[in-house]
Design a protein around this motif. Structure first.
Motif, short mmCIF file in Angstrom:
data_model
loop_
_atom_site.label_atom_id
_atom_site.label_comp_id
_atom_site.label_asym_id
_atom_site.label_seq_id
_atom_site.Cartn_x
_atom_site.Cartn_y
_atom_site.Cartn_z
N ASN A 1 0.81 -1.23 0.00
CA ASN A 1 0.00 0.00 0.00
C ASN A 1 0.84 1.27 0.00
N TYR A 2 1.99 1.21 0.64
CA TYR A 2 2.89 2.38 0.59
C TYR A 2 3.25 2.65 -0.88
N THR A 3 3.57 1.59 -1.58
CA THR A 3 4.00 1.72 -2.97
C THR A 3 2.86 2.21 -3.86
N LYS B 1 0.39 4.10 -2.86
CA LYS B 1 0.21 5.52 -2.54
C LYS B 1 1.30 6.36 -3.20
N GLN B 2 2.52 5.87 -3.09
CA GLN B 2 3.66 6.66 -3.56
C GLN B 2 3.64 6.83 -5.07
N TRP B 3 3.32 5.75 -5.79
CA TRP B 3 3.49 5.78 -7.25
C TRP B 3 2.16 5.78 -8.01
N ARG C 1 16.47 -0.43 -3.21
CA ARG C 1 16.59 0.69 -2.26
C ARG C 1 16.34 0.26 -0.82
N ILE C 2 15.60 -0.84 -0.65
CA ILE C 2 15.18 -1.22 0.71
C ILE C 2 15.80 -2.57 1.08
N PRO C 3 16.77 -2.57 2.00
CA PRO C 3 17.37 -3.85 2.38
C PRO C 3 16.42 -4.69 3.23
N1 UDP Z 1 8.72 1.48 0.25
C1 UDP Z 1 7.67 0.77 0.79
N2 UDP Z 1 7.44 0.87 2.13
C2 UDP Z 1 8.16 1.67 2.94
C3 UDP Z 1 9.23 2.39 2.39
C4 UDP Z 1 9.48 2.28 1.04
O1 UDP Z 1 6.97 0.06 0.09
O2 UDP Z 1 7.88 1.73 4.15
C5 UDP Z 1 8.97 1.37 -1.21
C6 UDP Z 1 8.15 2.42 -1.97
O3 UDP Z 1 7.79 1.91 -3.23
C7 UDP Z 1 9.13 3.55 -2.09
C8 UDP Z 1 10.43 2.79 -2.36
O4 UDP Z 1 10.32 1.63 -1.53
O5 UDP Z 1 8.80 4.44 -3.12
C9 UDP Z 1 11.69 3.55 -2.04
O6 UDP Z 1 11.65 3.98 -0.69
P1 UDP Z 1 12.64 5.10 -0.13
O7 UDP Z 1 12.48 5.15 1.34
O8 UDP Z 1 13.98 4.87 -0.68
O9 UDP Z 1 12.00 6.40 -0.79
P2 UDP Z 1 12.50 7.93 -0.86
O10 UDP Z 1 13.17 8.24 0.44
O11 UDP Z 1 13.37 8.02 -2.05
O12 UDP Z 1 11.20 8.66 -1.03
#
Ligand code: UDP
Length: 371
Positions: A154-156, A158-160, A174-176
């Motif tokens: 759901n974060y993804t 919302k974000q995209w 980006r996310i380990p």
């Molecule tokens: N993401 C997620 N859940 C989180 C954090 C990140 O699904 O709690 C996914 C989401 O798609 C996000 C991407 O990982 O856009 C990259 O996250 P990052 O924290 O690197 O984003 P930024 O700081 O560049 O906005």
């Protein structure tokens, strides 16, 4: 007007390029369409003396000593290890996923050694494509469907504003995912926030007798009047080519700032909200900068389609379009008269340190070719 070098944009790519070229004796003009320098790193102090990152939280981190050596020439840094909590199932939980996260969510007390086997079982129960076709596949194949749906899905969305199945698997890098107790967001050796802010750091980069800055000036309206030996472009890639291969997508964010009459508002510098509310995350700036005040300012991020371009959008369509533009870029760069650098001009989801590393490489290479 004739300059040695014209740089379009005064963000990290522009300011870094300008400084190195000025140091090497070139006369540089920086053309910036905003009324301030700094690009997306712009920050300022609010009426409570709290530093605000206008375009959302910026935490500097790098593995590369040469990048750290470069930025620390222009500012002292507060050494700071970034941490994030994710608000899931009504609790603030350690994120990125690590041993603590897994034990809390599943009510277990597994050791670090047992976590790997546990995740393997979670993955075995889940469906995904191999090889990975999407961000969903890349995450589910590491943690399984339950953790994916709790922290990522759901974060993804919302974000995209698209299904994670439409986003490229590389986004997951980006996310380990960790099996130990390390709850830091980044594990890079060098990490911190410039003591007097990013704007000050970048104004120090630009403070050189060989650098002239034109603020509030749209390069495209002045293009025909400015001549130079080298043009460095850091703006939107498709705009430079007049959208000849079609528009690339960018994602914006509406930033809402709220000041509260309390010393500390939230339990971590950044809290992610995957499943609740319309915002993706909240940032308490004081916790990033170490500033002391009786009040605190919180930044709420609401992703948006239109507006100032914060992000490039990692879908297959955009990546394909990007490749066409980048072929044109390669030709222009080969002439020695143009360089395209940075998140917008290379259409890459660069972190700040990547931008500086790319700039150092491209500028030093160009300088070597002049000898
Ligand atoms: N993401 C997620 N859940 C989180 C954090 C990140 O699904 O709690 C996914 C989401 O798609 C996000 C991407 O990982 O856009 C990259 O996250 P990052 O924290 O690197 O984003 P930024 O700081 O560049 O906005």
């Amino acid at each position: 007007m004739l300059y040695d070098i014209v740089i379009i944009g005064s963000g990290l790519a522009g300011a870094t390029s300008a400084h190195i070229l000025a140091e090497n004796g070139f006369k540089v003009l920086v053309v910036e369409k905003e009324r301030n320098i700094g690009g997306q790193c712009f920050d300022y102090k609010d009426s409570n003396n709290i530093t605000i990152h206008k375009y959302g939280p910026h935490i500097f981190h790098t593995k590369e000593k040469r990048v750290w050596d470069f930025v620390t020439r222009f500012s002292e840094f507060n050494l700071f290890q970034h941490s994030v909590l994710s608000y899931a199932e009504g609790n603030f939980i350690e994120f990125p996923i690590n041993r603590i996260t897994i034990n809390k969510i599943f009510g277990l007390e597994l050791s670090c050694n047992e976590i790997e086997g546990f995740l393997k079982e979670e993955v075995k129960k889940s469906k995904f494509n191999t090889p990975h076709l999407s961000f969903r596949d890349a995450i589910v194949s590491q943690v399984g469907e339950k953790l994916y749906s709790l922290f990522f899905e759901n974060y993804t969305k919302k974000q995209w504003n698209t299904d994670p199945e439409n986003l490229s698997p590389e986004l997951a890098f980006r996310i380990p995912i960790r099996t130990n107790n390390d709850s830091r967001y980044f594990t890079d050796m060098y990490q911190g926030i410039p003591k007097d802010g990013y704007t000050k750091m970048m104004s120090n980069m630009l403070d050189h007798p060989n650098i002239q800055i034109l603020l509030g000036c749209d390069y495209f309206s002045k293009k025909d009047e400015i001549e130079s030996k080298l043009t460095i472009y850091t703006g939107e890639l498709d705009r430079f080519f007049d959208y000849k291969f079609g528009e690339l997508e960018y994602r914006s964010v509406r930033i809402e700032l709220k000041t509260y009459d309390t010393k500390q508002f939230q339990p971590a510098p950044v809290v992610n909200y995957p499943n609740d509310y319309d915002w993706t995350r909240t940032t308490e700036f004081k916790q990033l900068t170490g500033e002391v005040s009786d009040k605190t300012t919180i930044c709420y991020e609401y992703p948006l389609a239109q507006g100032h371009a914060f992000y490039t959008v990692p879908t297959k369509e955009n990546n394909e379009k990007r490749l066409k533009y980048m072929q044109e870029v390669a030709q222009l760069e080969a002439s020695g008269k143009f360089l395209f650098i940075g998140r917008l001009a290379e259409y890459r989801y660069y972190n700040m340190d990547n931008v500086i590393a790319a700039t150092l490489d491209k500028i030093n290479n160009w300088l070597n070719n002049q000898k």
